[in-house]
Design a protein around this motif. Structure first.
Motif: not given
Length: 164
Positions: A78-80, A86-88, A98-104
C-alpha cells in the motif's frame, strides 16, 4: 494545471463506468523494474506498508517477493503518494507491475494532478507506459503515461453519455 483537466476526464473516474478499482499496470516488466519502483517509493518518501496476508512486514527486495512460493500469503504494498490517495500494488509476477487506485479518492483537479504525477514518476523511472483500464477490461486503456509525450494522456475517447 497538470497533464489532464478534470472536466475533460471526470467520466473516466466514475466508478459506475470504470469499476471502483480500475486496473493500473506497467506491461513488459522485470524484477529490476519492480525493484526500481520500490526504490522510487523510498526515494520519494511516500508512505508505504508492505504486508503478507494480515501481517505487516518491512519492505523486502523485489526478488524476494517475486520468488515466493505460489501457495504463500498474498503480498500487497500500500503506497500513499499523498495522504488522500492510495495505490495498492499486487505482486502477481515479474512481467507486469499492477496496482489499484480507489476512484473515490481521485476526485477533482488537485487529486487528478496527484494521480497523474504518480503515474508519471513510475513511467519516467521505468521508461515504460503506465496504463489505466476499466476494472476487468485488460488491454483497453483509457488513459495513461505516454513515454514519448512524457505525460499522462487520454488513450480513449470519453463516452458521449459520461459527463462526470
Amino acid at each position: 494545471m497538470g497533464d489532464l483537466a478534470w472536466d475533460d476526464v471526470s467520466c473516466f473516474f466514475d466508478p459506475d463506468l470504470m469499476g471502483r478499482l480500475p486496473d493500473v499496470r506497467v506491461p513488459d516488466t522485470s524484477v529490476e523494474d519492480w525493484q526500481a519502483v520500490l526504490d522510487l517509493i523510498e526515494v520519494r518518501g511516500w508512505k508505504a506498508e508492505y504486508s503478507e496476508g494480515t501481517t505487516v512486514l518491512p519492505l523486502p527486495a523485489a526478488a524476494a517477493v517475486l520468488s515466493r512460493p505460489g501457495d504463500a500469503e498474498c503480498p500487497n504494498l500500500r503506497v500513499w503518494p499523498t495522504a488522500d490517495v492510495l495505490a495498492i500494488f499486487r505482486f502477481g509476477g515479474a512481467d507486469e507491475i499492477d496496482f489499484d487506485v480507489d476512484l473515490w479518492e481521485v476526485r477533482g483537479q488537485e487529486r487528478l494532478d496527484v494521480f497523474c504525477g504518480f503515474l508519471g514518476e513510475i513511467g519516467r523511472r521505468l521508461g515504460k507506459p503506465v496504463l489505466v483500464e476499466p476494472e476487468g477490461c485488460y488491454g483497453h486503456p483509457v488513459l495513461g503515461f505516454d513515454v514519448g509525450a512524457d505525460r499522462v494522456v487520454l488513450m480513449s475517447d470519453p463516452p458521449s453519455w459520461g459527463n462526470g
